[in-house]
Design a protein around this motif. Structure first.
Motif, PDB file in Angstrom:
ATOM      1  N   VAL A 157      54.495  49.765  48.851  1.00 54.13           N
ATOM      2  CA  VAL A 157      53.669  49.522  50.038  1.00 54.13           C
ATOM      3  C   VAL A 157      54.548  49.378  51.275  1.00 54.13           C
ATOM      4  CG1 VAL A 157      52.007  47.961  51.121  1.00 54.13           C
ATOM      5  CG2 VAL A 157      51.839  48.459  48.661  1.00 54.13           C
TER       6      VAL A 157
ATOM      7  N   GLY B  56      55.730  52.551  52.621  1.00 54.19           N
ATOM      8  CA  GLY B  56      54.707  53.484  53.084  1.00 54.19           C
ATOM      9  C   GLY B  56      54.292  54.516  52.058  1.00 54.19           C
TER      10      GLY B  56
ATOM     11  N   PRO C  55      49.306  52.870  50.503  1.00 50.23           N
ATOM     12  CA  PRO C  55      48.661  52.069  51.542  1.00 50.23           C
ATOM     13  C   PRO C  55      48.589  50.608  51.089  1.00 50.23           C
ATOM     14  CG  PRO C  55      47.025  53.312  50.327  1.00 50.23           C
ATOM     15  CD  PRO C  55      48.362  53.779  49.835  1.00 50.23           C
ATOM     16  N   TYR C  56      48.438  49.701  52.054  1.00 50.32           N
ATOM     17  CA  TYR C  56      48.315  48.299  51.674  1.00 50.32           C
ATOM     18  C   TYR C  56      47.133  48.110  50.728  1.00 50.32           C
ATOM     19  CZ  TYR C  56      47.300  43.406  51.538  1.00 50.32           C
ATOM     20  OH  TYR C  56      47.032  42.141  51.065  1.00 50.32           O
ATOM     21  N   CYS C  57      47.349  47.338  49.689  1.00 43.44           N
ATOM     22  CA  CYS C  57      46.277  46.953  48.768  1.00 43.44           C
ATOM     23  C   CYS C  57      46.532  45.516  48.346  1.00 43.44           C
ATOM     24  CB  CYS C  57      46.215  47.870  47.552  1.00 43.44           C
ATOM     25  SG  CYS C  57      47.756  47.982  46.615  1.00 43.44           S
TER      26      CYS C  57
ATOM     27  N   ARG D 145      48.593  42.683  56.453  1.00 43.40           N
ATOM     28  CA  ARG D 145      48.464  44.018  55.858  1.00 43.40           C
ATOM     29  C   ARG D 145      49.831  44.587  55.503  1.00 43.40           C
ATOM     30  NH1 ARG D 145      43.489  44.402  54.199  1.00 43.40           N
ATOM     31  NH2 ARG D 145      43.550  46.688  54.235  1.00 43.40           N
TER      32      ARG D 145
END
Length: 227
Positions: free
Chosen positions: A53, A56, A59-61, A148
């Motif tokens: 994350v 990149g 995606p942020y989770c 995030r």
């Protein structure tokens, strides 16, 4: 120092993830695997998953998603098989980790004079469930979901300060991990090291900070005494 709020790392600093996970794994798999070894292997996937994350590539989770992906890897490594419902329930063990004995009384004492919040890579629902499980009382919940992104990215620490409408140097990051505190200090926060010498097993945690910190103590109640 003009500290007005304390923000806390949670996994390892406030809760004993290793013993909690090992106990549940031992109970669930009945001697097929050593629970402590399973806990260590699961935790070993933690930073690599978050780096996907931070870099990149993902995606942020929420951390639950990463923990679940990591669980599948570890189950395969130990040649353990179970259905998705069982895997999902086991993944929820991170929501019911037990606190170190000094944490609840230490937080209650600190809350008399300071605003308190977790600043964890765990998301808000996870932090709420850990708080309810252990009787923690927070003034807010900050951390990765708000930013995030994942620690040690500076935005995570700065978002915690901003959430309280405070300058970074009015906030103290409290952690049992020198790398976390080093990153917080680089973002402008004050820092306090709490020794957790048994985090990874007997004598396998950090006893002293390996970086410069503002305060270094052995128990959370000692932090209250010093501040």
């Amino acid at each position: 120092m003009h500290v007005k709020a304390l923000v806390f790392d949670v996994f390892g600093t406030l809760v004993d993830w290793r013993s909690s996970i090992a106990r549940e794994v031992d109970a669930r798999f009945g001697g097929q695997v050593d629970g402590a070894a399973f806990a260590d292997a699961w935790r070993a996937q933690y930073q690599p998953a978050m780096e996907e994350v931070r870099a990149g590539r993902l995606p942020y989770c929420k951390l639950d998603v990463l923990h679940r992906r990591n669980l599948d890897i570890v189950l395969e490594h130990f040649a353990l098989d179970c259905d998705d419902a069982t895997r999902d329930e086991l993944n929820r063990v991170w929501h019911r980790l037990d606190a170190w004995p000094d944490v609840r009384p230490g937080l209650l004492r600190l809350r008399e004079k300071y605003r308190l919040a977790p600043c964890s890579n765990g998301h808000i629902a996870l932090m709420v469930n850990l708080a309810r499980h252990n009787g923690f009382i927070w003034d807010a919940i900050t951390g990765a979901e708000l930013a995030r992104d994942y620690k040690p990215r500076p935005t995570v620490y700065l978002c915690a300060a901003s959430a309280f409408d405070l300058a970074p140097d009015e906030v103290m990051m409290v952690a049992a991990h020198s790398s976390d505190l080093e990153a917080a200090a680089m973002a402008g926060l004050r820092t306090a090291f709490i020794a957790r010498p048994d985090e990874y097993g007997a004598g396998q945690g950090e006893r002293t900070a390996s970086v410069s910190v503002d305060v270094e103590v052995g128990k959370l109640i000692e932090l209250a005494d010093q501040l």
